[in-house]
Design an enzyme around this catalytic site. Structure first.
Site, PDB file in Angstrom:
ATOM      1  N   ASN A 102       1.730  -5.071 -10.568  1.00 18.77           N
ATOM      2  CA  ASN A 102       0.813  -4.876  -9.444  1.00 18.77           C
ATOM      3  C   ASN A 102      -0.486  -5.625  -9.729  1.00 18.77           C
ATOM      4  OD1 ASN A 102      -0.285  -3.636  -7.050  1.00 18.77           O
ATOM      5  ND2 ASN A 102      -1.425  -2.241  -8.376  1.00 18.77           N
TER       6      ASN A 102
ATOM      7  N   ASP B 288       3.594   2.061 -13.810  1.00 23.51           N
ATOM      8  CA  ASP B 288       4.260   3.250 -14.356  1.00 23.51           C
ATOM      9  C   ASP B 288       4.101   4.398 -13.364  1.00 23.51           C
ATOM     10  OD1 ASP B 288       1.684   4.145 -14.641  1.00 23.51           O
ATOM     11  OD2 ASP B 288       1.672   4.108 -16.839  1.00 23.51           O
ATOM     12  N   GLU B 289       4.338   5.629 -13.805  1.00 22.60           N
ATOM     13  CA  GLU B 289       4.356   6.746 -12.843  1.00 22.60           C
ATOM     14  C   GLU B 289       2.960   7.129 -12.340  1.00 22.60           C
ATOM     15  OE1 GLU B 289       6.240   6.940 -15.744  1.00 22.60           O
ATOM     16  OE2 GLU B 289       4.457   7.401 -16.910  1.00 22.60           O
ATOM     17  N   GLY B 290       1.909   6.641 -12.996  1.00 27.41           N
ATOM     18  CA  GLY B 290       0.549   6.977 -12.548  1.00 27.41           C
ATOM     19  C   GLY B 290       0.051   6.018 -11.477  1.00 27.41           C
ATOM     20  N   VAL B 291      -1.194   6.241 -11.050  1.00 26.06           N
ATOM     21  CA  VAL B 291      -1.817   5.356 -10.061  1.00 26.06           C
ATOM     22  C   VAL B 291      -2.637   4.295 -10.795  1.00 26.06           C
ATOM     23  CG1 VAL B 291      -3.453   5.225  -8.136  1.00 26.06           C
ATOM     24  CG2 VAL B 291      -1.890   7.165  -8.309  1.00 26.06           C
ATOM     25  N   ASP B 292      -2.188   3.044 -10.725  1.00 28.64           N
ATOM     26  CA  ASP B 292      -2.890   1.911 -11.346  1.00 28.64           C
ATOM     27  C   ASP B 292      -3.126   2.146 -12.845  1.00 28.64           C
ATOM     28  OD1 ASP B 292      -3.113   0.662  -8.806  1.00 28.64           O
ATOM     29  OD2 ASP B 292      -4.862   1.870  -8.342  1.00 28.64           O
TER      30      ASP B 292
ATOM     31  N   ILE C 233       2.632   4.232  -2.931  1.00 30.70           N
ATOM     32  CA  ILE C 233       2.837   4.696  -4.310  1.00 30.70           C
ATOM     33  C   ILE C 233       4.314   4.479  -4.660  1.00 30.70           C
ATOM     34  CG2 ILE C 233       2.773   6.728  -5.819  1.00 30.70           C
ATOM     35  CD1 ILE C 233       0.019   6.414  -4.891  1.00 30.70           C
TER      36      ILE C 233
ATOM     37  N   HIS D  10      -4.606  -5.316  -8.847  1.00 26.71           N
ATOM     38  CA  HIS D  10      -5.571  -4.317  -8.369  1.00 26.71           C
ATOM     39  C   HIS D  10      -6.968  -4.944  -8.404  1.00 26.71           C
ATOM     40  CE1 HIS D  10      -7.198  -0.340  -7.655  1.00 26.71           C
ATOM     41  NE2 HIS D  10      -8.090  -0.576  -8.595  1.00 26.71           N
TER      42      HIS D  10
ATOM     43  N   MET E 179       0.823  -1.215   0.000  1.00 25.45           N
ATOM     44  CA  MET E 179       0.000   0.000   0.000  1.00 25.45           C
ATOM     45  C   MET E 179       0.856   1.263   0.000  1.00 25.45           C
ATOM     46  SD  MET E 179      -2.739  -1.216  -0.549  1.00 25.45           S
ATOM     47  CE  MET E 179      -4.252  -2.067  -0.202  1.00 25.45           C
TER      48      MET E 179
HETATM   49  C1  GAR Z   1      -5.703  -7.447  -2.689  1.00 20.42           C
HETATM   50  O1  GAR Z   1      -7.092  -7.417  -2.899  1.00 20.42           O
HETATM   51  C2  GAR Z   1      -5.007  -6.546  -3.691  1.00 20.42           C
HETATM   52  O2  GAR Z   1      -5.614  -6.554  -4.954  1.00 20.42           O
HETATM   53  C3  GAR Z   1      -5.170  -5.208  -3.023  1.00 20.42           C
HETATM   54  O3  GAR Z   1      -4.933  -5.449  -1.672  1.00 20.42           O
HETATM   55  C4  GAR Z   1      -5.326  -6.785  -1.349  1.00 20.42           C
HETATM   56  C5  GAR Z   1      -4.165  -7.478  -0.687  1.00 20.42           C
HETATM   57  O4  GAR Z   1      -4.550  -8.724  -0.181  1.00 20.42           O
HETATM   58  N1  GAR Z   1      -4.244  -4.258  -3.553  1.00 20.42           N
HETATM   59  C6  GAR Z   1      -4.552  -2.986  -3.758  1.00 20.42           C
HETATM   60  O5  GAR Z   1      -5.637  -2.499  -3.495  1.00 20.42           O
HETATM   61  C7  GAR Z   1      -3.430  -2.147  -4.341  1.00 20.42           C
HETATM   62  N2  GAR Z   1      -3.918  -0.892  -4.759  1.00 20.42           N
HETATM   63  P1  GAR Z   1      -3.451  -9.772   0.300  1.00 20.42           P
HETATM   64  O6  GAR Z   1      -2.520  -9.044   1.254  1.00 20.42           O
HETATM   65  O7  GAR Z   1      -4.257 -10.818   1.013  1.00 20.42           O
HETATM   66  O8  GAR Z   1      -2.737 -10.292  -0.903  1.00 20.42           O
END
Ligand code: GAR
Length: 223
Positions: A107, A141-145, A92, A109, A90
């Protein structure tokens, strides 16, 4: 085969699915290190149980995001990491990491990007009233998701879904597609053309989905 470093912040169920897929020889990768920004991340215990080296890098010890990421890149390089896998990490990602691992950070998402980037996306999907959601593995990349999309899986959103029930349905798919994406990279099967990620010799996708499945009603009216 690709040597990966997995970055985590929490429970680590995605890390677990990657470990299990590697051990079952379904994913062509080796985990060199698991790094967390939080000492209390349960993901660290999962890694230790499988004899995988772990490290914690706390944000309080660095004056800026960039200083943090410079240290992170250094540690990953020290472990011989070729691909960085964000698994519920979690934070950036900033320039020092992007430069050190250009197009070698991925990543997962819990939404169908480019819809619902950012946080609390399962709640946002329900509130928006979308009929499908899912998960996306993408290059960072440099953006968010915002980076090129490697693979997506779709799940229906049900009328009585809660954030918890939808999150669980999406998470089950995350556990399936993340090891698959890593495997494709490990096998050298991906090429990136602009924003498009192509799987060499990939199977043809099939089928179209509908939600609500109105065609069921149509079938019932047939003589
Ligand atoms: C997952 O749902 C993943 O997609 C999300 O966090 C959770 C982690 O679960 N990631 C994000 O939201 C990133 N922006 P985990 O620790 O059990 O793998």
């Amino acid at each position: 085969m690709v040597d990966i470093g997995v970055l985590v912040s929490g429970n680590g169920t995605n890390l677990q699915s990657i470990i299990d897929s590697i051990e079952a020889k379904r994913c062509s990768a080796r985990i060199k290190v698991v790094i967390s920004n939080r000492t209390d991340a349960f993901a660290l215990k999962r890694a230790e149980k499988h004899g995988i080296p772990t490290e914690v890098i706390k944000k309080e010890d660095y004056p800026s995001r960039e200083a943090y990421d410079a240290e992170l890149a250094e540690r990953l390089k020290k472990h011989g990491v070729g691909l960085v896998v964000l698994a519920g990490f979690m934070r950036i990602i900033t320039r020092p990491m992007l430069d050190a691992f250009h197009m070698r950070i991925i990543n997962i998402h819990p939404a169908l990007l480019p819809s619902f980037p950012g946080l609390d996306v399962q709640k946002k999907a329900i509130e928006h009233g979308v009929k499908f959601s899912g998960c996306t593995v993408h290059f960072v990349d440099e953006g968010v998701d915002s980076g090129p999309i490697i693979i997506q899986a779709v799940v229906p959103v049900k009328d009585d879904d809660t954030v918890e029930s939808l999150s669980k349905r999406i998470l089950d798919e995350e556990h399936r597609i993340y090891p698959e994406a890593i495997h494709l990279i490990g096998e050298g099967r991906l090429s990136v053309i602009g924003r498009r990620v192509i799987v060499k010799d990939g199977p043809e996708p099939t089928g179209a989905l509908e939600n609500p499945p109105v065609s069921i009603f149509a079938d019932k009216t047939r003589p």
